[in-house]
Design an enzyme around this catalytic site. Sequence first.
Site, PDB file in Angstrom:
ATOM      1  N   SER A 201       0.899  -1.127   0.043  1.00 15.88           N
ATOM      2  CA  SER A 201      -0.091  -0.039  -0.099  1.00 15.88           C
ATOM      3  C   SER A 201       0.920   1.410   0.154  1.00 15.88           C
ATOM      4  O   SER A 201       1.582   1.375  -0.925  1.00 15.88           O
ATOM      5  CB  SER A 201      -1.060  -0.024   1.125  1.00 15.88           C
ATOM      6  N   LYS A 253     -18.640  18.542   5.373  1.00 15.64           N
ATOM      7  CA  LYS A 253     -17.803  18.708   6.472  1.00 15.64           C
ATOM      8  C   LYS A 253     -17.578  17.376   7.278  1.00 15.64           C
ATOM      9  O   LYS A 253     -16.188  17.020   7.641  1.00 15.64           O
ATOM     10  CB  LYS A 253     -18.028  20.107   7.183  1.00 15.64           C
TER      11      LYS A 253
END
Length: 368
Positions: A201, A253
């Site tokens: 990764s 948000k």
Amino acid sequence: MEFLQEYGLFLAKVATAVIAVLIVLSAVAGLVARSRDRRPDRLSVKRLNDRFERMEKTVRRAVERRRGRVERLRDWATRKLARKGAETSGTGATAEQDTATDEQTRDAPDTAQPEMETPTERPRVYVLRFEGDIRASSVESLREEITAILTMARPEQDRAIVCLESPGGLVPSYGLAAAQLARLREAGMDLTVTVDRVAASGGYMMAAVGHRIVAAPFAVLGSIGVVAQIPNFHRWLTRNDIDIELLTAGEYKRTLTMLGENTDEGRKKFREQLEEAHELFKTFLTRYRPQLDLEQVATGEHWYGEQAREMGLADELRTSDDLLLELTREADVFELTYHRPQTLGRRVTVAMESFLERILRSQGETRM
């Protein structure tokens, strides 16, 4: 008699408790004392050639001790007889050789001796080691080590070797770590990344920056994907009549939260963000390893060394030890380590993060 037995058992318990408390207090005192150590940051440089030479001398001495005394005496006698025979055969011709040499010296023209050629300087190889956690904490030292190398680097002549071990972690942290390695390439240095155990990764994103990736046969590479998970306690809070007020400014948000009620719209947006991060990951790999078939390898799977080489994720199967040993025969190899003292709070935080990371790994969770 029974009273004495009970009293002795009581004393043993008290002594055990006191010893345990003293051990804890000693450990805390040690941590506090080290946290107060205000030594400045320092950079250490070790020449690996010297290390391997010392190892060779140690092994040679151990091996040569096993030779028998008779064999050593025989060698000594042989060398002595050879020297004595050479001196005897050369005595008669000494006077004639000296006379001929004097005449040749007088007759020879007075020419200047040619200047000795200056030996060419050996190439330099700089070695860095990076052991990654979820937050890529070692990037703070890595950036300083790379800066130190660039102060002395000779473009197109010097090399850099990065010994990398990381299962990945947070996207911004590993993005910064990969950008630090890119500084070496941009400076015109040849960059090789070695992987002995794992570069998955975010760890593989760092490895991909190298011109070459050298992996051990069973090293884990790949896991080109993005994953995120978050617990939600909203239903438990509701059952216990606990209200949570979550106020935001901005439509997205907060997409998913731990305490508030998650919505399908929030989940959809969160998935979009994951896909965006995955696309950025693949774009990054296209820049540094264009030979990869991303449709095949960017699935979140990981592969072992032999498989990884066949799929283009690695270029060579080899351990870092073998590579460094070979390089010391043809270049000056230096290992750089930047030491940054840590406070007590930082040590505790790192210990807790390492503990949580081990739990996640044991459950098979992989991060980027």
